[in-house]
Design an enzyme around this catalytic site. Structure first.
Site, PDB file in Angstrom:
ATOM      1  N   HIS A  91       0.848  -1.203   0.000  1.00 48.45           N
ATOM      2  CA  HIS A  91       0.000   0.000   0.000  1.00 48.45           C
ATOM      3  C   HIS A  91       0.875   1.242   0.000  1.00 48.45           C
ATOM      4  CE1 HIS A  91       0.834  -0.378   4.288  1.00 48.45           C
ATOM      5  NE2 HIS A  91       0.322   0.808   4.522  1.00 48.45           N
ATOM      6  N   HIS A 131       1.605   3.959   1.838  1.00 49.12           N
ATOM      7  CA  HIS A 131       2.177   4.770   2.919  1.00 49.12           C
ATOM      8  C   HIS A 131       3.709   4.820   2.852  1.00 49.12           C
ATOM      9  CE1 HIS A 131      -1.756   4.319   5.403  1.00 49.12           C
ATOM     10  NE2 HIS A 131      -1.793   5.346   4.577  1.00 49.12           N
ATOM     11  N   ASP A 157       6.111   4.717   4.953  1.00 43.84           N
ATOM     12  CA  ASP A 157       6.959   3.759   5.661  1.00 43.84           C
ATOM     13  C   ASP A 157       6.947   2.379   5.000  1.00 43.84           C
ATOM     14  OD1 ASP A 157       4.264   3.531   6.601  1.00 43.84           O
ATOM     15  OD2 ASP A 157       4.953   2.450   8.387  1.00 43.84           O
ATOM     16  N   HIS A 158       6.245   2.257   3.867  1.00 42.69           N
ATOM     17  CA  HIS A 158       6.226   1.007   3.096  1.00 42.69           C
ATOM     18  C   HIS A 158       6.852   1.165   1.709  1.00 42.69           C
ATOM     19  CE1 HIS A 158       3.594  -1.277   5.914  1.00 42.69           C
ATOM     20  NE2 HIS A 158       3.450  -0.045   6.347  1.00 42.69           N
ATOM     21  N   HIS A 193      -7.440  -0.242   5.612  1.00 39.29           N
ATOM     22  CA  HIS A 193      -6.402   0.712   6.034  1.00 39.29           C
ATOM     23  C   HIS A 193      -6.207   1.747   4.926  1.00 39.29           C
ATOM     24  CE1 HIS A 193      -2.742   2.128   7.933  1.00 39.29           C
ATOM     25  NE2 HIS A 193      -1.986   1.711   6.952  1.00 39.29           N
ATOM     26  N   ASP A 206      -0.009  -3.547   6.349  1.00 34.30           N
ATOM     27  CA  ASP A 206      -0.751  -3.024   7.501  1.00 34.30           C
ATOM     28  C   ASP A 206      -2.222  -3.423   7.357  1.00 34.30           C
ATOM     29  OD1 ASP A 206       1.534  -1.765   8.368  1.00 34.30           O
ATOM     30  OD2 ASP A 206       0.914   0.246   7.763  1.00 34.30           O
ATOM     31  N   HIS A 225       4.569  -4.398  11.420  1.00 34.28           N
ATOM     32  CA  HIS A 225       4.919  -3.652  12.634  1.00 34.28           C
ATOM     33  C   HIS A 225       4.992  -4.571  13.845  1.00 34.28           C
ATOM     34  CE1 HIS A 225       4.571   0.531  11.163  1.00 34.28           C
ATOM     35  NE2 HIS A 225       3.649   0.051  10.350  1.00 34.28           N
TER      36      HIS A 225
HETATM   37 ZN    ZN Z   1       0.062   1.926   6.408  1.00 31.10          ZN
END
Ligand code: ZN
Length: 274
Positions: free
Chosen positions: A68, A70, A72-73, A126, A147, A185
């Site tokens: 996805h 975001h 941090d990905h 999400h 996530d 996470h």
């Molecule tokens: Zn995320």
């Protein structure tokens, strides 16, 4: 830390692939799937730890897999592509420009140089375009779920509805119970504290709290978990158990006789402020 998958593989299927855990940021896990020579990176939010792990293990990157949009990905993708011009697999509908192979429900990825096939599931909630990757090799079941499902919990709903997320989690819960769950996470102990509040009489949950606490005390990841463990201990997969609705009613967060999706929504809302 390396994780060696267990179980026997049928003739023709490779069982020499390893999933390397690459910690990043405060509590993210990035993943490298490798055969000792070639590697695919899953959700490389930061290029630094991935490049260091590739160098430390003598690996060449051959693919990037994204779940996805975001940061941090996906944040490490441009720097990785500058070093390794590899295909980027990802959701077709989550606004990621760098994706070269756009995937949706039912797609199958054959990861270059690894002889690894992964099936794609759409798991909105999400983000609306979020996907997950599933390895279905008999005896070697893996799930890379970004996530969506977390060990002992589930992610916040930023874009989707409770009904979408409940359906996405049920799709993941239907995978074989020995499926290893590679989520993104390390939130497990915090998730399990909330689980104990809403599922207090669950003996499997109490055992899990003990086991996962021991891992963290020893500095070990609690990920991967398994679908079987999540089914027996994760309140977001157990929200249709009467005890969980009763706990929400007792806390004044749900009315008696609520529909399952209302129970799921109330559970997620309580976790948001727990
Ligand atoms: Zn995320």
């Amino acid at each position: 830390m390396t994780h060696l998958p267990g179980g026997a593989a049928p003739a023709g299927a490779r069982n020499d692939l390893t999933v390397l855990t690459v910690p990043a940021f405060k509590d993210n896990y990035l993943w490298l799937i490798h055969d000792g020579v070639h590697a695919a990176a899953v959700d490389p939010g930061d290029s630094g730890p991935i490049l260091a792990a590739l160098a430390a293990h003598g690996l060449a990157l051959t693919a990037i897999l994204l779940t996805h949009h975001h940061a941090d990905h996906i944040g490490g993708v441009p720097e990785l592509l500058a070093r390794f011009p590899v295909p980027v697999y990802g959701p077709g509908n989550d606004g990621i420009d760098v994706v070269t192979h756009r995937l949706g429900e039912g797609a199958r990825v054959t990861v270059p140089r690894l002889d690894l096939e992964l099936d794609v599931l759409e798991v909105p909630g999400h983000t609306l375009g979020h996907i997950a990757y599933v390895r279905r090799t008999p005896g070697l079941h893996w799930l890379f779920c970004g996530d969506t499902l977390f060990a002992g919990g589930c992610v916040r709903l930023f874009e989707g509805t409770p009904a979408q997320m409940a359906a996405s989690l049920e799709k993941l819960a239907a995978l074989p119970e020995d499926t290893e769950v590679y989520c993104a996470h390390e939130y497990t102990l915090s998730n399990l504290r909330f689980a104990q509040a809403v599922d207090a009489d669950n003996a499997a949950l109490q055992l899990r709290v003990r086991d996962e606490s021991a891992k963290r005390a020893a500095g070990l990841p609690t990920v991967p978990s398994s679908i079987g463990l999540e089914r027996s201990t994760n309140p977001f997969l157990r929200y249709q158990e009467p005890a969980i609705a009763a706990a929400l009613v007792a806390a004044g967060r749900l009315h008696a006789g609520a529909a399952p999706v209302e129970t799921f929504a109330a559970l997620r809302e309580w976790k948001n402020v727990y």
